[in-house]
Design a protein around this motif. Structure first.
Motif, PDB file in Angstrom:
ATOM      1  N   UNK A   1       0.707  -1.103  -0.102  1.00  0.00           N
ATOM      2  CA  UNK A   1      -0.195   0.126  -0.072  1.00  0.00           C
ATOM      3  C   UNK A   1       0.931   1.267  -0.025  1.00  0.00           C
ATOM      4  N   UNK A   2       1.975   0.904   0.361  1.00  0.00           N
ATOM      5  CA  UNK A   2       3.093   2.449   0.442  1.00  0.00           C
ATOM      6  C   UNK A   2       2.520   3.248   1.600  1.00  0.00           C
ATOM      7  N   UNK A   3       1.725   2.794   2.605  1.00  0.00           N
ATOM      8  CA  UNK A   3       1.353   3.426   3.445  1.00  0.00           C
ATOM      9  C   UNK A   3       1.131   2.703   5.008  1.00  0.00           C
ATOM     10  N   UNK A   4       0.250   3.320   5.879  1.00  0.00           N
ATOM     11  CA  UNK A   4      -0.028   2.392   7.070  1.00  0.00           C
ATOM     12  C   UNK A   4      -1.420   1.864   7.190  1.00  0.00           C
ATOM     13  N   UNK A   5      -2.163   1.907   5.678  1.00  0.00           N
ATOM     14  CA  UNK A   5      -3.501   1.438   5.830  1.00  0.00           C
ATOM     15  C   UNK A   5      -3.476  -0.128   6.361  1.00  0.00           C
ATOM     16  N   UNK A   6      -2.610  -0.820   6.154  1.00  0.00           N
ATOM     17  CA  UNK A   6      -2.581  -2.259   6.620  1.00  0.00           C
ATOM     18  C   UNK A   6      -2.301  -2.401   7.958  1.00  0.00           C
ATOM     19  N   UNK A   7      -1.738  -1.513   8.580  1.00  0.00           N
ATOM     20  CA  UNK A   7      -1.576  -1.572  10.084  1.00  0.00           C
ATOM     21  C   UNK A   7      -2.674  -0.990  10.730  1.00  0.00           C
ATOM     22  N   UNK A   8      -3.396   0.028  10.340  1.00  0.00           N
ATOM     23  CA  UNK A   8      -4.706   0.239  10.765  1.00  0.00           C
ATOM     24  C   UNK A   8      -5.701  -0.783  10.663  1.00  0.00           C
ATOM     25  N   UNK A   9      -5.790  -1.481   9.678  1.00  0.00           N
ATOM     26  CA  UNK A   9      -6.687  -2.543   9.431  1.00  0.00           C
ATOM     27  C   UNK A   9      -6.405  -3.504  10.587  1.00  0.00           C
ATOM     28  N   UNK A  10      -5.137  -3.959  10.575  1.00  0.00           N
ATOM     29  CA  UNK A  10      -4.939  -4.919  11.839  1.00  0.00           C
ATOM     30  C   UNK A  10      -5.153  -4.361  13.327  1.00  0.00           C
ATOM     31  N   UNK A  11      -5.001  -3.080  13.470  1.00  0.00           N
ATOM     32  CA  UNK A  11      -5.188  -2.502  14.660  1.00  0.00           C
ATOM     33  C   UNK A  11      -6.699  -2.536  14.938  1.00  0.00           C
ATOM     34  N   UNK A  12      -7.601  -2.117  13.988  1.00  0.00           N
ATOM     35  CA  UNK A  12      -9.107  -2.357  14.243  1.00  0.00           C
ATOM     36  C   UNK A  12      -9.334  -3.628  14.300  1.00  0.00           C
ATOM     37  N   UNK A  13      -8.748  -4.659  13.656  1.00  0.00           N
ATOM     38  CA  UNK A  13      -9.074  -6.110  13.716  1.00  0.00           C
ATOM     39  C   UNK A  13      -9.027  -6.418  15.031  1.00  0.00           C
TER      40      UNK A  13
END
Length: 124
Positions: free
Chosen positions: A40-52
């Motif tokens: 993603x070139x961003x922190x989108x994935x980590x926010x998804x992991x965090x919210x998950x």
């Protein structure tokens, strides 16, 4: 001990979930792991992991009060709508607040729960 009621305070990097009943409470904390992803070139994935991770902890709770800034609540609600829509029915109130102490969060959640039980709560 599993709780039926909980209050969640969150921002984009830290969250506190407090399960409670009339006599007891138990707090659990979550931290977002900051790392960029190539995909993603961003922190989108980590926010998804965090919210998950937060959502995983909410699955057994019947009545949840979600608190935090308007922006993080909107992001969390969007995540729920796209990835965990079943949890939306468990959220009784969305309340915009600044960072509160654990005692203040519990007092707010208990008041909102009482108001809702007595037909005094707003839609949030």
């Amino acid at each position: 001990m599993p709780f039926v009621n909980a209050v969640l305070w969150l921002d984009h990097h830290h969250a506190k979930l407090i399960g409670f009943d009339a006599d007891q409470s138990h707090a659990q904390e979550f931290q977002q792991q900051a790392h960029a992803t190539r995909q993603h070139g961003s922190e989108v994935r980590t926010e998804h992991e965090y919210f998950g991770e937060i959502c995983d902890a909410l699955t057994t709770i019947d009545a949840i009060v979600v608190t935090g800034s308007h922006v993080v609540q909107a992001d969390f609600r969007h995540y729920l709508e796209r990835h965990r829509s079943g949890l939306l029915k468990q959220i009784t109130t969305w309340q915009t607040v600044d960072r509160l102490t654990e005692a203040q969060l519990l007092a707010l959640a208990r008041k909102l729960q009482h108001d809702r039980a007595n037909g005094l709560a707003s839609a949030g």
